[in-house]
Write a protein that holds these residues in place. Structure first.
Motif, PDB file in Angstrom:
ATOM      1  N   PRO A   1      11.012  10.331  -4.062  1.00  0.00           N
ATOM      2  CA  PRO A   1      11.906  10.591  -2.918  1.00  0.00           C
ATOM      3  C   PRO A   1      13.314  10.045  -3.117  1.00  0.00           C
ATOM      4  N   GLY A   2      13.472   9.037  -3.970  1.00  0.00           N
ATOM      5  CA  GLY A   2      14.821   8.598  -4.323  1.00  0.00           C
ATOM      6  C   GLY A   2      15.310   7.417  -3.507  1.00  0.00           C
ATOM      7  N   PRO A   3      16.624   7.199  -3.526  1.00  0.00           N
ATOM      8  CA  PRO A   3      17.197   6.070  -2.796  1.00  0.00           C
ATOM      9  C   PRO A   3      17.185   6.355  -1.297  1.00  0.00           C
TER      10      PRO A   3
ATOM     11  N   SER B   1      11.949   5.010  -5.388  1.00  0.00           N
ATOM     12  CA  SER B   1      10.934   4.934  -4.325  1.00  0.00           C
ATOM     13  C   SER B   1      11.415   4.554  -2.921  1.00  0.00           C
ATOM     14  N   PRO B   2      12.603   3.945  -2.729  1.00  0.00           N
ATOM     15  CA  PRO B   2      12.904   3.447  -1.369  1.00  0.00           C
ATOM     16  C   PRO B   2      12.883   4.497  -0.256  1.00  0.00           C
ATOM     17  N   ALA B   3      13.192   5.750  -0.543  1.00  0.00           N
ATOM     18  CA  ALA B   3      13.170   6.767   0.518  1.00  0.00           C
ATOM     19  C   ALA B   3      11.750   7.125   0.945  1.00  0.00           C
ATOM     20  N   ALA B   4      10.736   6.616   0.238  1.00  0.00           N
ATOM     21  CA  ALA B   4       9.344   6.925   0.617  1.00  0.00           C
ATOM     22  C   ALA B   4       9.060   6.471   2.046  1.00  0.00           C
ATOM     23  N   ILE B   5       9.523   5.291   2.408  1.00  0.00           N
ATOM     24  CA  ILE B   5       9.201   4.748   3.734  1.00  0.00           C
ATOM     25  C   ILE B   5       9.854   5.576   4.857  1.00  0.00           C
ATOM     26  N   PRO B   6      11.175   5.797   4.821  1.00  0.00           N
ATOM     27  CA  PRO B   6      11.751   6.638   5.880  1.00  0.00           C
ATOM     28  C   PRO B   6      11.201   8.061   5.889  1.00  0.00           C
ATOM     29  N   LEU B   7      10.914   8.610   4.719  1.00  0.00           N
ATOM     30  CA  LEU B   7      10.383   9.976   4.672  1.00  0.00           C
ATOM     31  C   LEU B   7       8.963  10.019   5.249  1.00  0.00           C
TER      32      LEU B   7
ATOM     33  N   ALA C   1       1.189   2.238  -8.699  1.00  0.00           N
ATOM     34  CA  ALA C   1       0.831   0.956  -8.090  1.00  0.00           C
ATOM     35  C   ALA C   1       2.104   0.224  -7.669  1.00  0.00           C
ATOM     36  N   PRO C   2       1.997  -0.667  -6.662  1.00  0.00           N
ATOM     37  CA  PRO C   2       3.180  -1.467  -6.321  1.00  0.00           C
ATOM     38  C   PRO C   2       3.413  -2.525  -7.390  1.00  0.00           C
TER      39      PRO C   2
ATOM     40  N   ALA D   1      16.931  -2.539 -10.074  1.00  0.00           N
ATOM     41  CA  ALA D   1      15.980  -3.563  -9.666  1.00  0.00           C
ATOM     42  C   ALA D   1      14.757  -2.897  -9.040  1.00  0.00           C
ATOM     43  N   PHE D   2      13.706  -3.675  -8.845  1.00  0.00           N
ATOM     44  CA  PHE D   2      12.482  -3.141  -8.274  1.00  0.00           C
ATOM     45  C   PHE D   2      12.574  -3.025  -6.761  1.00  0.00           C
ATOM     46  N   ASP D   3      11.879  -2.045  -6.247  1.00  0.00           N
ATOM     47  CA  ASP D   3      11.784  -1.808  -4.807  1.00  0.00           C
ATOM     48  C   ASP D   3      10.576  -2.587  -4.300  1.00  0.00           C
ATOM     49  N   ILE D   4      10.833  -3.723  -3.658  1.00  0.00           N
ATOM     50  CA  ILE D   4       9.697  -4.554  -3.238  1.00  0.00           C
ATOM     51  C   ILE D   4       9.116  -4.086  -1.901  1.00  0.00           C
ATOM     52  N   SER D   5       9.767  -3.093  -1.258  1.00  0.00           N
ATOM     53  CA  SER D   5       9.244  -2.596   0.018  1.00  0.00           C
ATOM     54  C   SER D   5       8.112  -1.572  -0.192  1.00  0.00           C
ATOM     55  N   TYR D   6       7.934  -1.114  -1.417  1.00  0.00           N
ATOM     56  CA  TYR D   6       6.983  -0.026  -1.706  1.00  0.00           C
ATOM     57  C   TYR D   6       5.536  -0.432  -1.412  1.00  0.00           C
ATOM     58  N   ARG D   7       4.868   0.330  -0.552  1.00  0.00           N
ATOM     59  CA  ARG D   7       3.449   0.073  -0.220  1.00  0.00           C
ATOM     60  C   ARG D   7       2.714   1.409  -0.230  1.00  0.00           C
ATOM     61  N   PRO D   8       2.016   1.732  -1.304  1.00  0.00           N
ATOM     62  CA  PRO D   8       1.324   3.029  -1.331  1.00  0.00           C
ATOM     63  C   PRO D   8       0.083   3.034  -0.437  1.00  0.00           C
ATOM     64  N   ASP D   9      -0.215   4.196   0.140  1.00  0.00           N
ATOM     65  CA  ASP D   9      -1.463   4.370   0.879  1.00  0.00           C
ATOM     66  C   ASP D   9      -2.614   4.600  -0.088  1.00  0.00           C
ATOM     67  N   ARG D  10      -2.279   5.182  -1.230  1.00  0.00           N
ATOM     68  CA  ARG D  10      -3.318   5.435  -2.243  1.00  0.00           C
ATOM     69  C   ARG D  10      -2.664   5.337  -3.621  1.00  0.00           C
ATOM     70  N   ILE D  11      -3.328   4.621  -4.525  1.00  0.00           N
ATOM     71  CA  ILE D  11      -2.822   4.499  -5.904  1.00  0.00           C
ATOM     72  C   ILE D  11      -3.555   5.515  -6.768  1.00  0.00           C
ATOM     73  N   LEU D  12      -2.816   6.250  -7.570  1.00  0.00           N
ATOM     74  CA  LEU D  12      -3.441   7.210  -8.488  1.00  0.00           C
ATOM     75  C   LEU D  12      -3.644   6.533  -9.843  1.00  0.00           C
ATOM     76  N   ALA D  13      -4.894   6.445 -10.263  1.00  0.00           N
ATOM     77  CA  ALA D  13      -5.182   5.960 -11.613  1.00  0.00           C
ATOM     78  C   ALA D  13      -4.991   7.121 -12.585  1.00  0.00           C
ATOM     79  N   ASP D  14      -4.907   6.798 -13.860  1.00  0.00           N
ATOM     80  CA  ASP D  14      -4.742   7.813 -14.898  1.00  0.00           C
ATOM     81  C   ASP D  14      -5.808   8.899 -14.743  1.00  0.00           C
ATOM     82  N   GLY D  15      -5.384  10.153 -14.663  1.00  0.00           N
ATOM     83  CA  GLY D  15      -6.323  11.273 -14.577  1.00  0.00           C
ATOM     84  C   GLY D  15      -6.706  11.669 -13.157  1.00  0.00           C
ATOM     85  N   GLU D  16      -6.356  10.855 -12.167  1.00  0.00           N
ATOM     86  CA  GLU D  16      -6.674  11.212 -10.776  1.00  0.00           C
ATOM     87  C   GLU D  16      -5.652  12.204 -10.232  1.00  0.00           C
TER      88      GLU D  16
END
Ligand SMILES: [Zn+2]
Length: 300
Positions: A62-64, A95-101, A113-114, A127-142
């Motif tokens: 989603p971007g900045p 990733s920061p626009a993930a939360i507002p979107l 993963a965060p 720098a890293f986006d420390i606000s990022y909180r995924p609802d679901r983490i995709l592992a390799d192949g998922e």
């Protein structure tokens, strides 16, 4: 690779009018919206991709968190349901626009993963986006699916330890984030960036047969395997150069950078230094070099 021998390409003056805040359809299932955050490390800016031609879509990177960009994404999404907001990694230009979107669309955040890192040492890029909180983490192949699309995670650590590429199964496209870009080589900056992991992730892409790459920055890559092969060769060349300089008694990173990146804008030398450090740490792990303070040397 553009930029000749330079590790980080300078801004291309020819790209004077990038299509900010405009939705461009680049293939039947994929649209692209460019965020207005150009820099030495983002080229013309971060490209957000919208996947799906029907009434359910996914948004990749989603971007900045910039209002103009978020409004452009919402306009492109229209009445469609957003089934997933996917992030390739958590640098602040991705990733920061993930939360507002997510707040505006009700969509879940699904993807890498965060990663919360202390910012020890000079950052080479974002720098890293420390606000990022995924609802679901995709592992390799998922995978995550919509009615006309399937996005499968391809774990590609190296640029960051949590980096994912996403494969669009229906069309053979791969969204490569910052792992592979056509306009520049990727920054690999320790402690989170890892050269051995990055090389293994390049080989992983080389062994796939994706039709096209859509990176987060810069144009689509139409000959992916050719580019990846070139990148693997470029990194090996860099490593050989470092070993050669160590053999000549040049053991300090700044001195190596001054020689290896003589033609590159000095503003980019700190980032180049992080990349040299990434190579040295990889060589150290393989038992080929040692360090004493900030002086590196080849093992006898
Ligand atoms: Zn990044």
């Amino acid at each position: 690779m553009r930029g000749g021998d330079s590790h980080i390409a300078p801004m291309d003056a020819a790209l004077a009018n990038p299509p900010y805040a405009v939705s461009e359809r680049i293939e039947p299932l994929v649209r692209r919206v460019l965020a207005h955050n150009p820099s030495h490390f983002t080229y013309t800016g971060t490209q957000t991709y919208i996947v799906g031609a029907g009434d359910e879509v996914a948004v990749i990177d989603p971007g900045p968190d910039e209002p103009e960009h978020i409004e452009a994404l919402l306009a492109a999404i229209g009445d469609a349901k957003v089934s997933a907001i996917c992030c390739t990694h958590t640098h602040r230009d991705h990733s920061p626009a993930a939360i507002p979107l997510a707040a505006r669309t009700g969509a879940p955040i699904i993807g890498c993963a965060p990663l919360a890192l202390d910012d020890n040492g000079p950052r080479a890029d974002a720098a890293f986006d420390i606000s990022y909180r995924p609802d679901r983490i995709l592992a390799d192949g998922e995978s995550v699916r919509g009615p006309d699309w399937t996005l499968t995670a391809v774990a590609t650590p190296g640029h960051t330890s949590n980096h994912l590429c996403l494969a669009l199964e229906e069309s053979g496209a791969l969204f490569t984030g910052d792992h592979v870009m056509g306009w520049s080589t990727s920054v690999v900056a320790p402690p989170d960036g890892d050269m051995a992991a990055y090389m293994a992730s390049l080989q992983k892409l080389y062994d796939r047969h994706d039709r096209v790459y859509y990176p987060a920055h810069g144009p689509a890559v139409e000959k992916p395997r050719q580019l990846v092969r070139g990148m693997i060769g470029h990194r090996r060349q860099r490593e050989n150069q470092i070993v050669r300089l160590l053999g000549e008694g040049v053991g300090r990173i700044e001195d190596m950078v001054a020689r290896m990146y003589a033609g590159v804008d000095k503003a980019l030398h700190p980032a180049a230094g992080r990349s040299v450090l990434a190579h040295l740490l990889d060589l150290e792990r393989r038992g080929r070099v040692s360090r004493s303070g900030d002086i590196w040397s080849i093992n006898p």
